[in-house]
Design a protein around this motif. Structure first.
Motif, mmCIF file in Angstrom:
data_model
loop_
_atom_site.group_PDB
_atom_site.id
_atom_site.type_symbol
_atom_site.label_atom_id
_atom_site.label_comp_id
_atom_site.label_asym_id
_atom_site.label_seq_id
_atom_site.Cartn_x
_atom_site.Cartn_y
_atom_site.Cartn_z
ATOM 1 N N ASP A 270 30.032 27.709 60.820
ATOM 2 C CA ASP A 270 31.291 27.372 60.162
ATOM 3 C C ASP A 270 32.427 27.723 61.111
ATOM 4 O OD1 ASP A 270 33.255 26.685 58.358
ATOM 5 O OD2 ASP A 270 32.365 27.787 56.686
ATOM 6 N N SER B 43 35.161 29.287 60.228
ATOM 7 C CA SER B 43 35.814 30.536 59.847
ATOM 8 C C SER B 43 34.952 31.242 58.810
ATOM 9 C CB SER B 43 37.216 30.264 59.289
ATOM 10 O OG SER B 43 37.133 29.438 58.130
ATOM 11 N N THR B 44 35.478 32.308 58.215
ATOM 12 C CA THR B 44 34.783 33.028 57.154
ATOM 13 C C THR B 44 35.713 33.143 55.952
ATOM 14 O OG1 THR B 44 35.574 35.203 57.827
ATOM 15 C CG2 THR B 44 33.570 34.378 58.901
ATOM 16 N N GLU B 45 35.140 33.468 54.809
ATOM 17 C CA GLU B 45 35.958 33.636 53.616
ATOM 18 C C GLU B 45 36.968 34.762 53.807
ATOM 19 O OE1 GLU B 45 33.593 34.193 50.186
ATOM 20 O OE2 GLU B 45 32.631 32.210 50.285
ATOM 21 N N GLU B 46 36.556 35.844 54.440
ATOM 22 C CA GLU B 46 37.443 36.986 54.631
ATOM 23 C C GLU B 46 38.542 36.695 55.646
ATOM 24 O OE1 GLU B 46 33.525 38.422 53.191
ATOM 25 O OE2 GLU B 46 34.232 37.013 54.710
ATOM 26 N N HIS B 47 38.225 35.872 56.646
ATOM 27 C CA HIS B 47 39.198 35.597 57.713
ATOM 28 C C HIS B 47 39.283 34.088 57.944
ATOM 29 C CE1 HIS B 47 40.201 39.674 59.117
ATOM 30 N NE2 HIS B 47 39.038 39.952 58.551
ATOM 31 N N SER B 48 40.006 33.447 57.046
ATOM 32 C CA SER B 48 40.164 32.001 57.144
ATOM 33 C C SER B 48 41.140 31.602 58.240
ATOM 34 C CB SER B 48 40.644 31.437 55.804
ATOM 35 O OG SER B 48 41.882 32.046 55.436
ATOM 36 N N TYR C 266 28.048 22.480 60.970
ATOM 37 C CA TYR C 266 28.985 22.581 59.854
ATOM 38 C C TYR C 266 29.264 21.225 59.215
ATOM 39 C CZ TYR C 266 33.386 23.211 57.368
ATOM 40 O OH TYR C 266 34.377 23.204 56.419
ATOM 41 N N GLN D 226 31.343 40.114 62.276
ATOM 42 C CA GLN D 226 30.021 39.811 61.731
ATOM 43 C C GLN D 226 29.998 38.402 61.151
ATOM 44 O OE1 GLN D 226 28.533 42.718 58.966
ATOM 45 N NE2 GLN D 226 27.716 43.981 60.611
ATOM 46 N N PHE D 227 28.910 37.691 61.455
ATOM 47 C CA PHE D 227 28.694 36.345 60.915
ATOM 48 C C PHE D 227 27.211 36.223 60.619
ATOM 49 C CE2 PHE D 227 28.032 31.864 60.651
ATOM 50 C CZ PHE D 227 29.246 31.299 60.281
ATOM 51 N N ALA D 228 26.878 35.817 59.392
ATOM 52 C CA ALA D 228 25.485 35.667 58.961
ATOM 53 C C ALA D 228 24.678 36.944 59.189
ATOM 54 C CB ALA D 228 24.832 34.480 59.659
ATOM 55 N N MET E 92 31.519 41.394 54.535
ATOM 56 C CA MET E 92 31.505 41.326 55.998
ATOM 57 C C MET E 92 32.464 42.360 56.562
ATOM 58 S SD MET E 92 32.271 38.097 58.456
ATOM 59 C CE MET E 92 33.837 37.815 57.673
#
Length: 613
Positions: free
Chosen positions: A91, A93-98, A120, A28-30, A1
């Motif tokens: 969700d 958050s994202t894995e990259e930006h928790s 979620y 970016q998300f999905a 991402m």
């Protein structure tokens, strides 16, 4: 991402106690690039969105349960143009930006998703707000208030759990709308095949009706289920609960693949292709029941619903009616009638006033198209199954009969004996000694019968604390209460709050079936005094109160005996007014309300507005 990390200027809302930074211009998300906005910018877009009573849906500043103000980096993600995705699972958050916390996704245009749109978590989720049209194979929403403002196209639209709510404006095209304890509001059904609520009606639809002056009014009504789940869903996705209720299960993997959970080969079932033949046979079978031959009719209550078969004559013609009436405040009646002379079937969907008179009505024959008639067909089939089922000791329902002496001649309709010994009743109290006042009430209850002397009140045995555990599964919480009686007809219960080793010094609280835990009485004797008003308690999230409407009041059969008993045992005169019960409840609240609120908030249980005063 890919993250574009250009910082932008803070935007401060006058309604916010602190600044909320925007960490990135876009993210970016999905696979989609969203603009990052803060709470104030989101409010400018969604703050004026309304429900079907013209009330605003969102307050992103004050509703801190759904839009927390205590999280680091709270943001909304905004798509200003039409969006197409393969799959969209929201969700925080994202894995990259928790370290970010996504409060909601806002789409100004249309949203088209190939496989699945999903929330979620059932407890909490980012909100989905789409101002354009929403399209996907499967949509599964929960955990927040969601808004689809430009209509929906999908195979299946699911709503789960009462922490979520959905508002849909515009045209709805769907094979299945399915609610499992989540309110879902719709402006109109353009092409909907089936609506299914797992328990009570949770789907609402707007209807245009004409008042006495000829004005068109838009009314939002609860809509009953139109089918059984097995009529339309593939068998592999159906599971039955311990109570025999069919629910969807094992469908998440199919949703992720973009596969339908529906069985399109069940056309005869979901289209009610053979309803005329089936209905005539149902009338014939019910007419031949020995009970019907002897009594002339049959009616059975199951929970809050009443199912009936009634033969009658009207204007010189003979009719047979199979019906279901949904009570508990819904006041919906569904009737299917067979005219023996004309051989015509009439289907009627009615919304009733509290006195039982029709408020709104839809009527047509069995060939008419539309889900209004589907729900009447389902009701007739369900009523037939209930009325012809073999009675069991698990049944707590009563057969309607104008002649109780005749009814006792039929063993299959005998009432279930719900008596229990004092030793059995005492088990749920563990090491606590039963107060003498409660023992006296037990003896009266066993002699005259539960719900015969004060509306909907009766002593109960509840050992597993399953109801209390739905509020919190922490042992310190559920072991602080002992349920001992049913409080009203919708499932609320009375419990001791264990603040002392002597139950005489423990207040009585009510657990509301739809929310709210409230102090009711300082002790069991005070509650007994309240019960002399002979009306059930009303419980909602904000308050609990007793109100007897003399216009609709129906005295319990053993009320006089109960009043005499209370006078003899406790030297208390019966309560005659709502104000007298308010005085007893308010005394208890003044003494224990703040202490109870402090206890509940320790377990993150939300307090109603009335309780916060």
């Amino acid at each position: 991402m890919k993250i574009i990390s250009t910082f932008v200027k803070n935007d401060i809302s006058p309604n916010m106690s602190k600044e909320e930074k925007i960490p990135f211009e876009t993210i970016q998300f999905a696979g989609v690039t969203f603009k990052v906005i803060n709470r104030h910018q989101a409010h400018e877009i969604i703050g004026d969105l309304t429900n079907f009573q013209d009330q605003k849906i969102y307050n992103v500043f004050e509703d801190t349960w759904r839009f927390p103000d205590y999280e680091e980096n709270p943001i909304f993600l905004l798509a200003e143009d039409d969006v197409e995705m393969d799959s969209f699972e929201m969700d925080f958050s994202t894995e990259e930006h928790s370290d970010i916390f996504i409060l909601g996704f806002i789409f100004k245009g249309n949203l088209k998703v190939t496989k699945l749109i999903s929330s979620y978590d059932t407890d909490n989720s980012p909100a989905l707000i789409v101002l354009g049209e929403t399209e996907s194979v499967n949509i599964n929403l929960f955990g927040s208030v969601h808004y689809l403002g430009g209509g929906v196209k999908c195979d299946a639209l699911l709503g789960e759990y009462n922490h979520g709510e959905l508002f849909v404006k515009g045209d709805v095209t769907a094979w299945l709308i399915y609610s499992d304890d989540m309110l879902m509001h719709f402006e109109r059904f353009t092409d909907v095949q089936a609506i299914i609520s797992v328990n009570r009606p949770d789907v609402l639809i707007c209807s245009n009706v004409t008042d006495a002056d000829g004005s068109i009014l838009t009314i939002e009504n609860y809509f009953p289920s139109t089918h059984k789940l097995s009529d339309i869903a593939a068998d592999s996705f159906i599971e039955f609960s311990d109570y025999g209720t069919a629910v969807l299960d094992h469908y998440h993997d199919a949703f992720k693949e973009g596969l339908s959970i529906l069985d399109y080969d069940k056309t005869e079932k979901y289209a009610y292709a053979n309803f005329r033949e089936e209905f005539i046979k149902m009338v014939q079978v019910l007419s031949e029941l020995e009970y019907v031959k002897h009594i002339g009719r049959i009616s059975k209550k199951v929970g809050n619903n009443e199912y009936s078969f009634i033969p009658f004559e009207y204007e010189g013609k003979k009719y047979s009616q199979i019906s279901e009436e949904i009570g508990n405040g819904f006041n919906i009646k569904l009737r299917a009638l067979w005219c023996h002379d004309d051989e015509e079937i009439t289907l009627v969907l009615e919304y009733l006033y509290d006195d039982g008179n029709p408020k709104y009505q839809w009527a047509n024959n069995e060939t008419a198209q539309g889900i209004e008639m589907y729900c009447v067909k389902r009701a007739a089939i369900e009523a037939f199954e209930v009325l012809t089922a073999e009675p069991s000791e698990d049944d707590d329902d009563d057969y309607d009969d104008d002649d109780s002496d005749d009814e006792t001649e039929y063993e299959e309709y005998e009432e279930y004996d719900n008596s229990f010994s004092l030793e059995e009743y005492a088990v749920q109290f563990g090491n606590y000694a039963l107060p003498e006042d409660l023992v006296k009430l037990y003896e009266f209850d066993q002699q005259y019968g539960s719900e015969t002397y004060s509306e909907c009140f009766g002593l109960t045995i509840t050992e597993e604390k399953t109801g209390i555990k739905t509020w919190s599964e922490k042992e310190e919480f559920y072991n602080s209460f002992i349920e001992f009686a049913g409080a009203n007809g919708s499932g609320s219960s009375y419990a001791y709050w264990l603040i002392d080793n002597d139950l005489n010094n423990c207040p009585i609280v009510v657990f509301g079936d739809e929310g709210g835990i409230h102090v009711v009485a300082e002790n069991i004797r005070k509650l007994i005094h309240i019960l002399t008003l002979d009306t059930e308690i009303s419980v909602d999230f904000d308050s609990a109160y007793f109100y007897k409407d003399d216009e609709y009041y129906d005295e319990n059969e053993n009320k006089a005996e109960f009043h005499e008993w209370v006078k003899n045992e406790f030297n208390l005169d019966p309560i005659e007014s709502n104000e007298e019960t308010d005085e007893i409840v308010n005394q208890a609240k003044e003494k224990y309300k703040k202490r109870l609120n402090d206890f509940l908030t320790k377990f993150d249980i939300e307090i109603g507005e009335d309780e916060e005063e």
